[in-house]
Design a protein around this motif. Structure first.
Motif, short mmCIF file in Angstrom:
data_model
loop_
_atom_site.label_atom_id
_atom_site.label_comp_id
_atom_site.label_asym_id
_atom_site.label_seq_id
_atom_site.Cartn_x
_atom_site.Cartn_y
_atom_site.Cartn_z
N ASP A 1 0.81 -1.22 0.00
CA ASP A 1 0.00 0.00 0.00
C ASP A 1 0.84 1.27 0.00
O ASP A 1 0.29 2.37 -0.02
N ALA A 2 2.16 1.15 0.04
CA ALA A 2 3.01 2.33 0.21
C ALA A 2 2.76 3.38 -0.86
O ALA A 2 2.69 4.57 -0.57
N ALA A 3 2.62 2.95 -2.10
CA ALA A 3 2.41 3.92 -3.19
C ALA A 3 1.08 4.64 -3.04
O ALA A 3 0.97 5.84 -3.30
N THR A 4 0.04 3.92 -2.61
CA THR A 4 -1.27 4.55 -2.41
C THR A 4 -1.21 5.56 -1.28
O THR A 4 -1.75 6.67 -1.38
N VAL A 5 -0.55 5.18 -0.19
CA VAL A 5 -0.41 6.11 0.94
C VAL A 5 0.37 7.34 0.52
O VAL A 5 -0.02 8.48 0.81
N ALA A 6 1.47 7.15 -0.19
CA ALA A 6 2.27 8.28 -0.65
C ALA A 6 1.45 9.21 -1.53
O ALA A 6 1.54 10.44 -1.42
N GLY A 7 0.63 8.64 -2.39
CA GLY A 7 -0.17 9.45 -3.28
C GLY A 7 -1.18 10.31 -2.57
O GLY A 7 -1.35 11.50 -2.88
N VAL A 8 -1.89 9.74 -1.60
CA VAL A 8 -2.91 10.52 -0.90
C VAL A 8 -2.27 11.57 0.00
O VAL A 8 -2.76 12.71 0.09
N LEU A 9 -1.16 11.25 0.63
CA LEU A 9 -0.49 12.25 1.46
C LEU A 9 0.04 13.41 0.62
O LEU A 9 -0.09 14.57 0.99
N VAL B 1 0.67 2.67 9.94
CA VAL B 1 0.07 3.52 8.91
C VAL B 1 -1.35 3.05 8.66
O VAL B 1 -1.59 1.86 8.42
N TYR B 2 -2.29 3.98 8.76
CA TYR B 2 -3.70 3.68 8.49
C TYR B 2 -4.07 4.23 7.12
O TYR B 2 -3.63 5.31 6.72
N LEU B 3 -4.93 3.49 6.44
CA LEU B 3 -5.36 3.87 5.10
C LEU B 3 -6.85 3.64 4.97
O LEU B 3 -7.35 2.57 5.36
N ALA B 4 -7.55 4.64 4.45
CA ALA B 4 -8.97 4.44 4.15
C ALA B 4 -9.09 3.43 3.01
O ALA B 4 -8.29 3.43 2.08
N ALA B 5 -10.12 2.59 3.08
CA ALA B 5 -10.26 1.51 2.11
C ALA B 5 -10.36 2.02 0.68
O ALA B 5 -9.96 1.32 -0.27
N ASP B 6 -10.88 3.22 0.50
CA ASP B 6 -11.00 3.77 -0.85
C ASP B 6 -9.79 4.63 -1.23
O ASP B 6 -9.80 5.29 -2.27
N GLY B 7 -8.75 4.62 -0.41
CA GLY B 7 -7.54 5.37 -0.72
C GLY B 7 -7.67 6.86 -0.55
O GLY B 7 -6.82 7.61 -1.06
N SER B 8 -8.67 7.33 0.19
CA SER B 8 -8.92 8.77 0.28
C SER B 8 -8.25 9.45 1.46
O SER B 8 -8.27 10.69 1.55
N ALA B 9 -7.64 8.70 2.36
CA ALA B 9 -7.05 9.30 3.56
C ALA B 9 -6.03 8.33 4.15
O ALA B 9 -6.14 7.11 3.99
N ASP C 1 7.04 9.21 -1.76
CA ASP C 1 7.48 7.89 -2.21
C ASP C 1 8.75 7.48 -1.49
O ASP C 1 8.98 6.28 -1.25
N LEU C 2 9.58 8.47 -1.11
CA LEU C 2 10.82 8.17 -0.40
C LEU C 2 10.56 7.79 1.06
O LEU C 2 11.13 6.81 1.56
N VAL C 3 9.72 8.54 1.76
CA VAL C 3 9.61 8.35 3.21
C VAL C 3 8.53 7.36 3.64
O VAL C 3 8.63 6.76 4.71
N THR C 4 7.50 7.18 2.81
CA THR C 4 6.37 6.35 3.24
C THR C 4 6.75 4.90 3.54
O THR C 4 6.30 4.35 4.55
N PRO C 5 7.57 4.23 2.72
CA PRO C 5 7.89 2.83 3.04
C PRO C 5 8.51 2.64 4.42
O PRO C 5 8.28 1.62 5.06
#
Length: 202
Positions: A17-25, A66-74, A54-58
């Motif tokens: 999920d790292a790329a999805t988290v990086a994108g929303v942040l 790390v928490y992620l909304a199921a739809d990738g919105s937060a 992309d550098l720091v999230t992993p």
């Protein structure tokens, strides 16, 4: 306000999920005052911020929570610390320069000044980033992300620390029990606002 029946579920993010988290942040945080100082060029900011996250999230996915909304919105990135925040990201200086380009010196100043202000000698959970995609803001997702982890800090009896990026964000955190402990000057840029929340007992 989104009803609980339609609100996206929150889950613990994994390595995939790292790329999805990086994108929303990146999308959520690139219109803050500090972001405009870090990357003054509007056309470049989104791309620089995406490379930075992309550098720091992993690291946070591997070493923190790390928490992620199921739809990738937060998303929100936490880590438990016994003192100051000094992540060991492999080859960080070179990779930061590659990610941030002309903005690198300001990102380095941000790191240095935040480190100087960070609590030392205190076991705490650090909320490094919390972001909600622009289209999903004002629906309570930020509060849900906070409550999700406050169950952990309250249960373990540890305080939580963060730096708010502005007075509006600070007001949100204050509603969840955070107390302003002072401004964090960031070079010639806008200050951040250090905030600490003591654990609540049931």
């Amino acid at each position: 306000m989104t009803s609980t029946s339609t609100a996206p579920a929150l889950r613990r993010a994994g390595a995939g999920d790292a790329a999805t988290v990086a994108g929303v942040l990146a999308a959520a945080l690139d219109d803050t005052d500090i972001a405009h100082w870090l990357v003054p060029q509007d056309a470049a900011r989104a791309e620089v911020y995406r490379r930075y996250f992309d550098l720091v999230t992993p690291w946070f996915v591997e070493h923190g929570t790390v928490y992620l909304a199921a739809d990738g919105s937060a998303a929100a990135a936490w880590v438990r610390l016994d003192g100051k925040f000094e992540p060991d990201i492999d080859d960080y200086d070179r990779r930061l320069a590659r990610a941030c380009g002309a903005a690198t010196d300001r990102f380095v100043r941000l790191d240095v000044d935040m480190l100087a202000a960070h609590p030392d000698g205190l076991t705490h959970d650090y909320l490094a980033f919390l972001g909600v995609a622009p289209a999903a803001q004002n629906q309570g997702l930020g509060s849900r992300l906070l409550r999700e982890h406050h169950r952990v800090t309250d249960g373990d009896g540890v305080p939580a620390y963060l730096e708010a990026t502005g007075r509006r964000n600070a007001a949100l955190y204050a509603r969840h029990g955070y107390v302003d402990t002072g401004e964090v000057p960031i070079g010639a840029g806008p200050p951040l606002f250090a905030m600490l929340r003591q654990p609540r007992t049931r």
